[in-house]
Design a protein around this motif. Structure first.
Motif, PDB file in Angstrom:
ATOM      1  N   HIS A 199      -5.907 -16.365  12.578  1.00 25.73           N
ATOM      2  CA  HIS A 199      -6.715 -15.078  12.069  1.00 25.73           C
ATOM      3  C   HIS A 199      -5.955 -14.326  11.198  1.00 25.73           C
ATOM      4  N   LYS A 200      -6.794 -13.751  10.018  1.00 23.10           N
ATOM      5  CA  LYS A 200      -6.147 -12.898   9.198  1.00 23.10           C
ATOM      6  C   LYS A 200      -5.775 -11.623   9.552  1.00 23.10           C
ATOM      7  N   VAL A 201      -4.411 -11.407   9.056  1.00 23.31           N
ATOM      8  CA  VAL A 201      -3.880  -9.831   9.229  1.00 23.31           C
ATOM      9  C   VAL A 201      -3.843  -9.160   8.304  1.00 23.31           C
ATOM     10  N   ASP A 202      -3.879  -7.866   8.205  1.00 26.81           N
ATOM     11  CA  ASP A 202      -3.812  -7.104   6.905  1.00 26.81           C
ATOM     12  C   ASP A 202      -2.937  -5.664   7.360  1.00 26.81           C
ATOM     13  N   ARG A 203      -3.021  -4.940   6.371  1.00 24.42           N
ATOM     14  CA  ARG A 203      -2.040  -3.690   6.523  1.00 24.42           C
ATOM     15  C   ARG A 203      -3.143  -2.838   7.402  1.00 24.42           C
ATOM     16  N   VAL A 204      -2.466  -1.839   8.083  1.00 18.61           N
ATOM     17  CA  VAL A 204      -3.184  -0.947   9.045  1.00 18.61           C
ATOM     18  C   VAL A 204      -2.659   0.242   8.793  1.00 18.61           C
ATOM     19  N   ARG A 205      -3.624   1.338   8.447  1.00 20.70           N
ATOM     20  CA  ARG A 205      -3.139   2.675   8.035  1.00 20.70           C
ATOM     21  C   ARG A 205      -2.443   3.303   9.272  1.00 20.70           C
ATOM     22  N   ALA A 206      -1.147   3.747   9.012  1.00 19.37           N
ATOM     23  CA  ALA A 206      -0.553   4.528   9.836  1.00 19.37           C
ATOM     24  C   ALA A 206      -0.965   5.638  10.385  1.00 19.37           C
ATOM     25  N   ARG A 207      -0.997   6.118  11.880  1.00 16.82           N
ATOM     26  CA  ARG A 207      -1.339   7.394  12.155  1.00 16.82           C
ATOM     27  C   ARG A 207      -0.678   7.648  13.569  1.00 16.82           C
ATOM     28  N   ARG A 208      -0.754   8.832  13.800  1.00 19.94           N
ATOM     29  CA  ARG A 208       0.145   9.282  14.872  1.00 19.94           C
ATOM     30  C   ARG A 208      -0.416   8.938  16.143  1.00 19.94           C
ATOM     31  N   PHE A 209      -1.530   8.738  16.304  1.00 19.90           N
ATOM     32  CA  PHE A 209      -2.260   8.624  17.517  1.00 19.90           C
ATOM     33  C   PHE A 209      -2.902   7.176  17.306  1.00 19.90           C
ATOM     34  N   SER A 210      -2.559   6.014  18.316  1.00 18.04           N
ATOM     35  CA  SER A 210      -2.881   4.827  18.036  1.00 18.04           C
ATOM     36  C   SER A 210      -3.790   4.136  19.423  1.00 18.04           C
ATOM     37  N   PRO A 211      -4.839   4.361  19.263  1.00 15.27           N
ATOM     38  CA  PRO A 211      -5.668   3.768  20.604  1.00 15.27           C
ATOM     39  C   PRO A 211      -6.044   2.260  20.409  1.00 15.27           C
ATOM     40  N   HIS A 212      -6.002   1.646  21.667  1.00 17.93           N
ATOM     41  CA  HIS A 212      -6.104   0.407  21.893  1.00 17.93           C
ATOM     42  C   HIS A 212      -7.549   0.139  22.918  1.00 17.93           C
ATOM     43  N   LEU A 213      -7.982  -0.938  22.656  1.00 17.94           N
ATOM     44  CA  LEU A 213      -9.182  -1.122  23.538  1.00 17.94           C
ATOM     45  C   LEU A 213      -9.150  -2.660  23.961  1.00 17.94           C
ATOM     46  N   PHE A 214      -9.289  -2.884  25.434  1.00 20.07           N
ATOM     47  CA  PHE A 214      -9.030  -4.161  25.975  1.00 20.07           C
ATOM     48  C   PHE A 214      -7.705  -4.877  25.343  1.00 20.07           C
TER      49      PHE A 214
ATOM     50  N   TYR B 258     -15.564 -24.169  14.301  1.00 20.95           N
ATOM     51  CA  TYR B 258     -16.883 -23.894  14.209  1.00 20.95           C
ATOM     52  C   TYR B 258     -17.427 -23.840  12.637  1.00 20.95           C
ATOM     53  N   ARG B 259     -18.632 -23.867  12.519  1.00 26.64           N
ATOM     54  CA  ARG B 259     -19.172 -24.038  11.172  1.00 26.64           C
ATOM     55  C   ARG B 259     -18.637 -22.864  10.365  1.00 26.64           C
ATOM     56  N   PHE B 260     -18.636 -21.746  10.793  1.00 25.67           N
ATOM     57  CA  PHE B 260     -18.360 -20.459   9.978  1.00 25.67           C
ATOM     58  C   PHE B 260     -16.997 -20.643   9.608  1.00 25.67           C
ATOM     59  N   SER B 261     -16.279 -21.671   9.907  1.00 27.78           N
ATOM     60  CA  SER B 261     -14.949 -22.028   9.197  1.00 27.78           C
ATOM     61  C   SER B 261     -14.871 -22.996   8.273  1.00 27.78           C
ATOM     62  N   ASP B 262     -16.201 -23.374   7.923  1.00 26.68           N
ATOM     63  CA  ASP B 262     -16.206 -24.491   7.023  1.00 26.68           C
ATOM     64  C   ASP B 262     -16.225 -24.168   5.662  1.00 26.68           C
ATOM     65  N   HIS B 263     -15.064 -23.526   4.999  1.00 24.23           N
ATOM     66  CA  HIS B 263     -14.694 -23.109   3.879  1.00 24.23           C
ATOM     67  C   HIS B 263     -13.285 -23.071   3.344  1.00 24.23           C
ATOM     68  N   PRO B 264     -12.877 -23.215   2.136  1.00 24.62           N
ATOM     69  CA  PRO B 264     -11.548 -23.213   1.894  1.00 24.62           C
ATOM     70  C   PRO B 264     -10.809 -22.202   2.239  1.00 24.62           C
ATOM     71  N   PRO B 265      -9.441 -22.438   2.333  1.00 20.89           N
ATOM     72  CA  PRO B 265      -8.582 -20.955   2.846  1.00 20.89           C
ATOM     73  C   PRO B 265      -8.823 -19.885   1.985  1.00 20.89           C
ATOM     74  N   GLN B 266      -8.935 -18.702   2.596  1.00 22.91           N
ATOM     75  CA  GLN B 266      -9.035 -17.543   1.877  1.00 22.91           C
ATOM     76  C   GLN B 266      -7.868 -16.833   1.756  1.00 22.91           C
ATOM     77  N   PRO B 267      -7.641 -16.249   0.259  1.00 22.03           N
ATOM     78  CA  PRO B 267      -6.097 -15.660   0.086  1.00 22.03           C
ATOM     79  C   PRO B 267      -6.021 -14.596   1.159  1.00 22.03           C
ATOM     80  N   GLY B 268      -4.896 -14.465   1.651  1.00 24.45           N
ATOM     81  CA  GLY B 268      -4.508 -13.362   2.525  1.00 24.45           C
ATOM     82  C   GLY B 268      -3.532 -13.722   3.317  1.00 24.45           C
ATOM     83  N   LEU B 269      -2.998 -12.988   4.563  1.00 22.23           N
ATOM     84  CA  LEU B 269      -2.093 -13.553   5.379  1.00 22.23           C
ATOM     85  C   LEU B 269      -2.691 -13.759   6.767  1.00 22.23           C
ATOM     86  N   TRP B 270      -2.399 -15.223   7.350  1.00 19.41           N
ATOM     87  CA  TRP B 270      -3.061 -15.595   8.443  1.00 19.41           C
ATOM     88  C   TRP B 270      -1.866 -15.878   9.652  1.00 19.41           C
ATOM     89  N   ALA B 271      -2.280 -15.359  10.624  1.00 22.01           N
ATOM     90  CA  ALA B 271      -1.256 -15.630  11.785  1.00 22.01           C
ATOM     91  C   ALA B 271      -1.752 -16.831  12.373  1.00 22.01           C
TER      92      ALA B 271
END
Length: 280
Positions: free
Chosen positions: A176-191, A220-233
């Motif tokens: 999956h792709k990973v990106d920069r995340v804007r730093a904040r003092r409070f960092s909630p998480h969900l599940f 699946y079909r939604f991944s039937d495309h060339p690699p997209q520039p970016g960072l992939w884990a």
């Protein structure tokens, strides 16, 4: 193993490499402290505490730990089964530590496989993962569709005699792709997932849908495309008779026409890469 290339990393990529190395340092430190009787929940807590002492306050996802046949996701059917349990570690038992910290806005998502004592089956799985790292890099550089690369990884696993266990992840993703995340003092998480990281992944999914690509690398079909520039884990995960092993690390994809610069692993100084080099 694909030959490492010398790439001058940007300041931003050096930030991602720094947090990925921090996560692997955490995995090695926690692995060294594991002993009989430690539970998956204990191991997950040890990862959280180690990283928090070093300034981590946000996560793509909170740390996971899987012991024994849970390293191969045996019987996993529901998302809640991925979360750490009271399973206790025993001598000779394989384990996987998986964590995705966000530090200074940069995200890592890593997987570390090991065992408490000798486990020849997992040792073999880890040795055979080297071929997958090379195949993935080579075919991404060839700009093969992600879905086809996934299928080639599947075929390699079959030839090696193993089962594909990343197919058990949500949407069957190998990456999956990973990106920069804007730093904040409070960092909630969900599940168990960081709310801001999920928001960024959802934004990528919406943007990609409009342009014909997905931030999820799946069969699946939604991944039937060339690699997209970016960072992939990327996390190929092998299973054999109740034992699992994987690595997970960042693959950098660019729009360069130079094959060596069009895709490269962010770091070749990682535990599994060193392990393969030492075995030669």
């Amino acid at each position: 193993m694909a030959t490492a290339v010398s790439i001058d990393l940007s300041a931003e990529l050096r930030g991602f490499r720094r947090v990925q190395r921090l996560a692997y340092e955490c995995a090695e430190a926690v692995a060294a402290r594991l002993e009989p009787g430690v539970t998956e929940r204990d191991a997950a807590r040890m990862q959280r505490e180690w990283l928090r002492r070093r300034g981590v306050r946000d996560w793509f996802h909170l740390p996971f730990a899987w012991f024994g046949d849970r390293t191969a996701f045996t019987g996993f059917r529901l998302p809640l089964q991925f979360f750490p349990t009271g399973r206790r570690l025993e001598r000779g038992m394989p384990f996987i530590l998986d964590m995705a910290p966000v530090y200074e806005g940069c995200t890592a998502d890593i997987g570390y496989s090991g065992s408490l004592g000798v486990n020849p089956v997992q040792d073999r799985l880890m040795a055979d993962l080297e071929a997958h790292r090379g195949l993935i890099l080579r075919e991404v550089r060839e700009r093969r569709p992600l879905r086809e690369i996934y299928q080639d990884v599947d075929r390699l696993m079959v030839r090696q005699g193993y089962a594909n266990r990343h197919r058990a992840y949500p949407f069957g993703v190998i990456a999956h792709k990973v990106d920069r995340v804007r730093a904040r003092r409070f960092s909630p998480h969900l599940f168990g997932f960081g709310a801001r990281s999920l928001k960024g992944l959802a934004a990528d999914a919406l943007h990609g849908h409009r342009e014909g690509w997905s931030p999820l690398w799946s069969p699946y079909r939604f991944s039937d495309h060339p690699p997209q520039p970016g960072l992939w884990a990327v996390e190929p995960h092998l299973g054999f008779r109740g034992t699992g092993a994987k690595f997970e690390e960042i693959l950098v994809v660019t729009d360069s026409r130079d094959p060596a610069e069009s895709a490269f692993w962010l770091d070749d100084d990682l535990p599994h890469v060193r392990r393969w080099a030492e075995a030669k």
